[in-house]
Design a protein around this motif. Sequence first.
Motif, PDB file in Angstrom:
ATOM      1  N   ASN A  89       1.610   7.044  -3.494  1.00  6.94           N
ATOM      2  CA  ASN A  89       1.865   6.936  -2.055  1.00  6.94           C
ATOM      3  C   ASN A  89       0.988   8.493  -2.095  1.00  6.94           C
ATOM      4  O   ASN A  89       0.791   9.266  -2.831  1.00  6.94           O
ATOM      5  CB  ASN A  89       2.936   7.573  -1.959  1.00  6.94           C
ATOM      6  N   GLY A  90       0.341   8.677  -0.807  1.00  4.19           N
ATOM      7  CA  GLY A  90      -0.042  10.157  -0.526  1.00  4.19           C
ATOM      8  C   GLY A  90       0.769  11.285  -0.815  1.00  4.19           C
ATOM      9  O   GLY A  90       2.833  11.632  -0.560  1.00  4.19           O
TER      10      GLY A  90
ATOM     11  N   SER B 292       1.089  -1.139  -0.423  1.00  2.00           N
ATOM     12  CA  SER B 292       0.283   0.143   0.263  1.00  2.00           C
ATOM     13  C   SER B 292       0.775   1.582   0.356  1.00  2.00           C
ATOM     14  O   SER B 292       2.219   1.049   0.193  1.00  2.00           O
ATOM     15  CB  SER B 292      -1.312  -0.178   1.422  1.00  2.00           C
ATOM     16  N   GLY B 293       0.179   1.723  -0.666  1.00  2.00           N
ATOM     17  CA  GLY B 293       0.950   3.834  -0.608  1.00  2.00           C
ATOM     18  C   GLY B 293       0.936   3.808   1.068  1.00  2.00           C
ATOM     19  O   GLY B 293       0.874   3.948   1.857  1.00  2.00           O
ATOM     20  N   ALA B 294       2.291   5.288   1.210  1.00  2.00           N
ATOM     21  CA  ALA B 294       2.832   5.795   2.477  1.00  2.00           C
ATOM     22  C   ALA B 294       1.845   6.979   2.452  1.00  2.00           C
ATOM     23  O   ALA B 294       1.214   7.353   1.414  1.00  2.00           O
ATOM     24  CB  ALA B 294       3.952   6.243   2.167  1.00  2.00           C
ATOM     25  N   GLY B 295       1.592   6.667   2.998  1.00  2.00           N
ATOM     26  CA  GLY B 295       0.580   8.995   4.085  1.00  2.00           C
ATOM     27  C   GLY B 295       1.745  10.308   3.404  1.00  2.00           C
ATOM     28  O   GLY B 295       3.154   9.816   3.647  1.00  2.00           O
ATOM     29  N   GLY B 296       0.919  11.330   3.033  1.00  2.00           N
ATOM     30  CA  GLY B 296       2.151  12.149   2.593  1.00  2.00           C
ATOM     31  C   GLY B 296       2.574  12.826   4.186  1.00  2.00           C
ATOM     32  O   GLY B 296       2.442  12.586   4.763  1.00  2.00           O
ATOM     33  N   ALA B 297       3.033  13.746   4.206  1.00  2.00           N
ATOM     34  CA  ALA B 297       3.514  14.484   4.609  1.00  2.00           C
ATOM     35  C   ALA B 297       2.724  15.673   5.164  1.00  2.00           C
ATOM     36  O   ALA B 297       2.783  16.285   4.317  1.00  2.00           O
ATOM     37  CB  ALA B 297       5.502  14.499   5.332  1.00  2.00           C
ATOM     38  N   GLY B 298       2.492  15.938   7.370  1.00  2.00           N
ATOM     39  CA  GLY B 298       1.783  17.412   7.291  1.00  2.00           C
ATOM     40  C   GLY B 298       3.450  18.379   6.331  1.00  2.00           C
ATOM     41  O   GLY B 298       4.272  17.980   6.858  1.00  2.00           O
TER      42      GLY B 298
ATOM     43  N   ASP C 204      -4.525  12.437  -1.714  1.00  2.00           N
ATOM     44  CA  ASP C 204      -4.655  10.838  -0.949  1.00  2.00           C
ATOM     45  C   ASP C 204      -4.018  10.105  -2.715  1.00  2.00           C
ATOM     46  O   ASP C 204      -4.144  10.010  -3.755  1.00  2.00           O
ATOM     47  CB  ASP C 204      -6.122  10.067  -0.847  1.00  2.00           C
ATOM     48  N   GLY C 205      -3.136   9.352  -2.340  1.00  2.00           N
ATOM     49  CA  GLY C 205      -2.643   7.593  -3.228  1.00  2.00           C
ATOM     50  C   GLY C 205      -4.030   7.841  -4.117  1.00  2.00           C
ATOM     51  O   GLY C 205      -4.965   7.010  -3.237  1.00  2.00           O
ATOM     52  N   GLU C 206      -3.911   7.183  -5.116  1.00  2.00           N
ATOM     53  CA  GLU C 206      -5.095   6.546  -6.082  1.00  2.00           C
ATOM     54  C   GLU C 206      -4.293   5.301  -5.887  1.00  2.00           C
ATOM     55  O   GLU C 206      -3.759   4.202  -5.055  1.00  2.00           O
ATOM     56  CB  GLU C 206      -4.610   6.538  -7.212  1.00  2.00           C
ATOM     57  N   ASP C 207      -6.323   4.654  -4.945  1.00  2.00           N
ATOM     58  CA  ASP C 207      -6.332   2.897  -4.392  1.00  2.00           C
ATOM     59  C   ASP C 207      -6.141   2.311  -5.772  1.00  2.00           C
ATOM     60  O   ASP C 207      -6.529   2.689  -6.897  1.00  2.00           O
ATOM     61  CB  ASP C 207      -7.577   3.260  -4.044  1.00  2.00           C
ATOM     62  N   ILE C 208      -5.842   0.884  -5.479  1.00  2.00           N
ATOM     63  CA  ILE C 208      -5.325  -0.085  -6.475  1.00  2.00           C
ATOM     64  C   ILE C 208      -6.777  -1.102  -5.863  1.00  2.00           C
ATOM     65  O   ILE C 208      -7.214  -1.562  -5.866  1.00  2.00           O
ATOM     66  CB  ILE C 208      -4.263  -0.699  -6.515  1.00  2.00           C
ATOM     67  N   ILE C 209      -7.788  -1.184  -7.376  1.00  2.00           N
ATOM     68  CA  ILE C 209      -8.358  -1.678  -7.315  1.00  2.00           C
ATOM     69  C   ILE C 209      -8.598  -3.420  -7.885  1.00  2.00           C
ATOM     70  O   ILE C 209      -7.608  -2.833  -9.161  1.00  2.00           O
ATOM     71  CB  ILE C 209     -10.296  -1.904  -7.380  1.00  2.00           C
ATOM     72  N   LEU C 210      -8.010  -4.680  -7.459  1.00  2.00           N
ATOM     73  CA  LEU C 210      -8.756  -5.971  -8.175  1.00  2.00           C
ATOM     74  C   LEU C 210      -9.792  -6.755  -7.990  1.00  2.00           C
ATOM     75  O   LEU C 210     -10.052  -6.833  -7.191  1.00  2.00           O
ATOM     76  CB  LEU C 210      -7.611  -6.334  -7.307  1.00  2.00           C
ATOM     77  N   GLU C 211     -10.042  -6.500  -8.980  1.00  2.00           N
ATOM     78  CA  GLU C 211     -11.480  -7.583  -9.008  1.00  2.00           C
ATOM     79  C   GLU C 211     -11.293  -8.472  -9.676  1.00  2.00           C
ATOM     80  O   GLU C 211     -10.218  -9.889  -9.794  1.00  2.00           O
ATOM     81  CB  GLU C 211     -11.954  -7.343 -10.590  1.00  2.00           C
ATOM     82  N   VAL C 212     -12.003  -9.641  -8.440  1.00  2.00           N
ATOM     83  CA  VAL C 212     -11.534 -11.131  -8.402  1.00  2.00           C
ATOM     84  C   VAL C 212     -13.151 -11.892  -8.623  1.00  2.00           C
ATOM     85  O   VAL C 212     -14.240 -11.233  -8.586  1.00  2.00           O
ATOM     86  CB  VAL C 212     -11.073 -11.608  -6.783  1.00  2.00           C
TER      87      VAL C 212
END
Length: 330
Positions: free
Chosen positions: A72-73, A16-22, A85-93
């Motif tokens: 990453n964010g 998963s992506g890391a959060g961006g710094a404040g 926000d970092g873009e989510d990755i959606i895997l269809e199953v």
Amino acid sequence: MADSNFIDYVKFCSRSGAGGAGSAHFRREKHVPKGGPDGGDGGRGGHIILRGNAQLWTLLHLKYKKHVIAQNGKGGEGGRRKGKDGEDIILEVPLGTVAKDAETKEVRFEITEDGQEIILTKGGMGGLGNDHFKTSTNQAPRYAQPGEEGIEEWIILELKLLADVGLVGFPNAGKSTLLSSISAAKPEIGDYPFTTLVPNLGVVSYRDDRSFVMADIPGIIEGAAEGKGLGLRFLRHIERNSILLFLVPADADSIKEQYEILLKELKEYNPELLDKNRILAISKADMLDEELMEEMKGDLPKGVPHIFISSVSQYNLDKLKDLVYNAIIS
């Protein structure tokens, strides 16, 4: 088997992506030389998400995805502007997909509905900007929170077919022939063991526009629960079936003995399978006459509904559908 389009097991690294710094920013405008902190929060890291898709029946499209990495964010900015926000990755199953931790083998969840979305690997939270740390005693904090790291883990996805009826039998019992006779499915059929190397699904039409789904599970052999033959690879598909239809050929040395061996393998794999409704069909009955059928009934297991059938001559196939359908709705 390697060239098959049916893939029911994949293993990959999910990150998963890391959060961006404040942001540790201060308001600076003409005529406001000492503005207060106005640093924005960092954006959330992207999630890895599984989504159910009823149109899929295999994990083939994920076979060569060895690494799935979300974005990453972005960091926060002045003016209390939050980072993207970092873009989510959606895997269809396919429906019936089970997600497991590859190291512990712990089951995380199962996808059972079309459109159902569950986060597989959660993205890191974005850090808080310095605006959040302002207090009455510290009105100019020069620090902000860093974003959370993303998570990296190895994941296993296993597919367990969702069907109303599972065909259980030794190789060459006539399962594929039966499925092709009562549905539109066209499984490979041959007079040698393990013709069926992948499960096949068929929709069986019933009266008044009703139907049910039947799965032809590759042939079990004695010792399958210990991994012999095709072993554990396909036994898990039986777990999702409402009804177990045992198929034993009429020319077997002992119908009762073959049935009990099959039952034993299912029990050793998962004792809960014995709680499912069971029906015994004796295939290849076109080689028998009524007198011989009556004589053979003495060798059948007690307490299990049974029926003699022939996929080739269509003998008793309508009665078999009645028996199966009534068992499903009961």
